[in-house]
Design an enzyme around this catalytic site. Sequence first.
Site, mmCIF file in Angstrom:
data_model
loop_
_atom_site.group_PDB
_atom_site.id
_atom_site.type_symbol
_atom_site.label_atom_id
_atom_site.label_comp_id
_atom_site.label_asym_id
_atom_site.label_seq_id
_atom_site.Cartn_x
_atom_site.Cartn_y
_atom_site.Cartn_z
ATOM 1 N N VAL A 194 -1.587 -8.731 -8.667
ATOM 2 C CA VAL A 194 -0.924 -7.778 -9.564
ATOM 3 C C VAL A 194 0.596 -7.927 -9.480
ATOM 4 O O VAL A 194 1.309 -7.832 -10.476
ATOM 5 C CB VAL A 194 -1.335 -6.325 -9.183
ATOM 6 C CG1 VAL A 194 -0.576 -5.302 -10.016
ATOM 7 C CG2 VAL A 194 -2.836 -6.141 -9.351
ATOM 8 N N ARG A 204 12.673 -7.132 -8.655
ATOM 9 C CA ARG A 204 13.853 -7.821 -9.173
ATOM 10 C C ARG A 204 15.095 -7.004 -8.831
ATOM 11 O O ARG A 204 15.196 -5.837 -9.217
ATOM 12 C CB ARG A 204 13.701 -7.929 -10.683
ATOM 13 C CG ARG A 204 14.605 -8.913 -11.330
ATOM 14 C CD ARG A 204 14.070 -9.133 -12.728
ATOM 15 N NE ARG A 204 14.828 -10.096 -13.458
ATOM 16 C CZ ARG A 204 14.353 -10.742 -14.505
ATOM 17 N NH1 ARG A 204 13.129 -10.524 -14.912
ATOM 18 N NH2 ARG A 204 15.090 -11.599 -15.148
ATOM 19 N N ASN A 229 4.288 -9.059 -9.517
ATOM 20 C CA ASN A 229 4.880 -9.985 -10.500
ATOM 21 C C ASN A 229 5.755 -11.059 -9.877
ATOM 22 O O ASN A 229 6.337 -10.824 -8.824
ATOM 23 C CB ASN A 229 5.715 -9.165 -11.490
ATOM 24 C CG ASN A 229 4.829 -8.608 -12.576
ATOM 25 O OD1 ASN A 229 3.925 -9.293 -13.048
ATOM 26 N ND2 ASN A 229 5.090 -7.361 -12.949
ATOM 27 N N ASN A 238 9.239 -14.433 -4.541
ATOM 28 C CA ASN A 238 7.836 -14.040 -4.413
ATOM 29 C C ASN A 238 6.942 -15.204 -4.033
ATOM 30 O O ASN A 238 5.923 -15.012 -3.371
ATOM 31 C CB ASN A 238 7.353 -13.367 -5.697
ATOM 32 C CG ASN A 238 7.760 -11.902 -5.682
ATOM 33 O OD1 ASN A 238 7.325 -11.153 -4.815
ATOM 34 N ND2 ASN A 238 8.631 -11.520 -6.590
ATOM 35 N N ALA A 298 0.807 -1.223 0.000
ATOM 36 C CA ALA A 298 0.000 0.000 0.000
ATOM 37 C C ALA A 298 0.839 1.271 0.000
ATOM 38 O O ALA A 298 0.354 2.330 -0.396
ATOM 39 C CB ALA A 298 -0.941 -0.015 1.204
ATOM 40 N N ALA A 299 2.100 1.188 0.403
ATOM 41 C CA ALA A 299 2.953 2.388 0.384
ATOM 42 C C ALA A 299 3.764 2.474 -0.906
ATOM 43 O O ALA A 299 4.585 3.384 -1.067
ATOM 44 C CB ALA A 299 3.895 2.383 1.587
ATOM 45 N N ASP A 333 -2.264 -4.736 -20.001
ATOM 46 C CA ASP A 333 -1.835 -5.153 -21.342
ATOM 47 C C ASP A 333 -2.980 -4.968 -22.345
ATOM 48 O O ASP A 333 -2.781 -4.517 -23.474
ATOM 49 C CB ASP A 333 -1.388 -6.618 -21.305
ATOM 50 C CG ASP A 333 -0.406 -6.857 -20.175
ATOM 51 O OD1 ASP A 333 0.688 -6.284 -20.219
ATOM 52 O OD2 ASP A 333 -0.736 -7.600 -19.231
ATOM 53 N N HIS A 370 1.284 -12.454 -18.123
ATOM 54 C CA HIS A 370 1.621 -11.024 -18.063
ATOM 55 C C HIS A 370 3.149 -10.914 -18.073
ATOM 56 O O HIS A 370 3.789 -10.760 -17.041
ATOM 57 C CB HIS A 370 1.051 -10.367 -16.803
ATOM 58 C CG HIS A 370 1.625 -8.996 -16.581
ATOM 59 N ND1 HIS A 370 1.347 -7.931 -17.397
ATOM 60 C CD2 HIS A 370 2.494 -8.520 -15.661
ATOM 61 C CE1 HIS A 370 2.022 -6.874 -16.993
ATOM 62 N NE2 HIS A 370 2.731 -7.202 -15.947
HETATM 63 P P1 NAX Z 1 6.788 -0.596 -5.510
HETATM 64 O O1 NAX Z 1 8.124 -1.215 -5.300
HETATM 65 O O2 NAX Z 1 6.657 0.878 -5.673
HETATM 66 O O3 NAX Z 1 5.849 -0.990 -4.282
HETATM 67 C C1 NAX Z 1 5.742 -2.280 -3.816
HETATM 68 C C2 NAX Z 1 5.375 -2.197 -2.355
HETATM 69 O O4 NAX Z 1 5.133 -3.506 -1.898
HETATM 70 C C3 NAX Z 1 6.491 -1.612 -1.483
HETATM 71 O O5 NAX Z 1 5.974 -0.539 -0.713
HETATM 72 C C4 NAX Z 1 6.912 -2.796 -0.610
HETATM 73 O O6 NAX Z 1 7.290 -2.390 0.682
HETATM 74 C C5 NAX Z 1 5.633 -3.621 -0.594
HETATM 75 N N1 NAX Z 1 5.835 -5.041 -0.279
HETATM 76 C C6 NAX Z 1 6.874 -5.846 -0.619
HETATM 77 N N2 NAX Z 1 6.705 -7.060 -0.090
HETATM 78 C C7 NAX Z 1 5.534 -7.040 0.573
HETATM 79 C C8 NAX Z 1 4.822 -7.997 1.329
HETATM 80 N N3 NAX Z 1 5.316 -9.222 1.534
HETATM 81 N N4 NAX Z 1 3.649 -7.636 1.884
HETATM 82 C C9 NAX Z 1 3.168 -6.398 1.723
HETATM 83 N N5 NAX Z 1 3.800 -5.431 1.020
HETATM 84 C C10 NAX Z 1 4.968 -5.756 0.457
HETATM 85 O O7 NAX Z 1 6.135 -1.374 -6.715
HETATM 86 P P2 NAX Z 1 4.874 -0.981 -7.620
HETATM 87 O O8 NAX Z 1 5.332 -0.150 -8.735
HETATM 88 O O9 NAX Z 1 3.784 -0.490 -6.752
HETATM 89 O O10 NAX Z 1 4.520 -2.419 -8.252
HETATM 90 C C11 NAX Z 1 4.034 -3.478 -7.452
HETATM 91 C C12 NAX Z 1 4.037 -4.776 -8.223
HETATM 92 O O11 NAX Z 1 3.178 -4.698 -9.355
HETATM 93 C C13 NAX Z 1 5.415 -5.183 -8.765
HETATM 94 O O12 NAX Z 1 5.592 -6.557 -8.553
HETATM 95 C C14 NAX Z 1 5.277 -4.903 -10.239
HETATM 96 O O13 NAX Z 1 6.158 -5.701 -11.004
HETATM 97 C C15 NAX Z 1 3.843 -5.278 -10.462
HETATM 98 N N6 NAX Z 1 3.199 -4.799 -11.691
HETATM 99 C C16 NAX Z 1 2.291 -5.603 -12.276
HETATM 100 C C17 NAX Z 1 1.561 -5.200 -13.376
HETATM 101 C C18 NAX Z 1 0.532 -6.085 -13.998
HETATM 102 O O14 NAX Z 1 0.003 -5.668 -15.019
HETATM 103 N N7 NAX Z 1 0.224 -7.266 -13.495
HETATM 104 C C19 NAX Z 1 1.816 -3.884 -14.008
HETATM 105 C C20 NAX Z 1 2.463 -2.906 -13.099
HETATM 106 C C21 NAX Z 1 3.503 -3.458 -12.187
HETATM 107 O O15 NAX Z 1 4.721 -3.512 -12.876
#
Ligand code: NAX
Length: 326
Positions: free
Chosen positions: A129, A92, A131, A105, A12-13, A159, A187
Amino acid sequence: MKAPVRIALTGAAGQIGYSLLFRIAVGEMFGKDQPVRLQLLEITPALAALDGVVMELEDCAFPLLMGVETSDQPKTAFRDADFILLIGAKPRGPGMERKDLIEANAAIFSEQGKAIDEVANRNVRVLIVGNPANTNALIVQGNAPNIDPRCFTAMTRLDHNRALAQLAKKTGSHVRNLRQMIIWGNHSSTQYPDISQATVNGRRANDLVDKQWLSHNFIPTVQQRGATIIRARGQSSAASAGNAVIDHMRSWILGTPEDDWVSMAIRSDGSYGTADGLFYSFPCRCSDGHYQVVQGLEIDEFSRERMLVTEQELVQERSAIKHLLP
Ligand code: NAX
């Protein structure tokens, strides 16, 4: 006023969270008459940043926002949740192979699947969502055996929207005049954006574009769009991803229009010859909170080959995390 729904959101952050939470709180996901409670999960070191996000949510004085809770414990965040958006994931790192990313993951998503199984509403709807989204969905669902597998989906709507935008641009049309786009498979860069069923102002898209553009421009552009945005922005897509989350959930819960469908990665029932049990993106129609794969579409050789490539990648990803599936 309707009773509030509980929406849990992980990461959420993060970037996507920051663009998405405010849109949910203003009523864009389920409507301006649907109050919401937010149950936000972050890892412990990000809780302070999350407090800042919560302050901003409060400062918006949203009429539909009935409460916000934060936690670093999945079982707290997912308790009684009606909807769960699994966005947080381990990114990554330098030198990390895709396989390492999948494994890192897998550990997170198996714990979250177990927590959902234990504490979420039995009729919860879960969108993955983070990855690798399709394989994470497989892990979450596999670890939640007491919940209907049809309650779990992974996101390929970004996509799908990217594909609509590219086709609209090429044909000099507008996205609102396009119908029946499909994203098949994973995806990832093996996904297959398919225009063979699509129409533009009621005309077959295939009659409006040439094969050369399709193979050498459209398909790779959609497949590589995420990487192109990272190169331009220095960060991955966030607002468009948040927007796709809204679109995905709205379509799933409130339904798709009569003359169109959407792409969703769902647990395959073998439709179109895909391996049973993989989370594979299909064209889906939704009504009353349920999706149905659009059946009976004709698949030509060109499409079949590409659908297989992305399926093979998902089969390989599944074999890398087999040990985490009960
Ligand atoms: P960010 O790195 O900005 O934010 C991810 C957040 O998740 C961080 O605040 C981190 O502290 C938190 N987090 C990590 N592990 C956690 C856990 N075990 N429990 C709760 N929170 C946790 O990434 P953001 O740009 O927000 O992207 C989030 C994810 O979406 C990534 O894996 C990204 O690859 C994926 N995406 C997927 C897409 C899709 O179409 N399916 C598109 C957009 C995005 O790339």
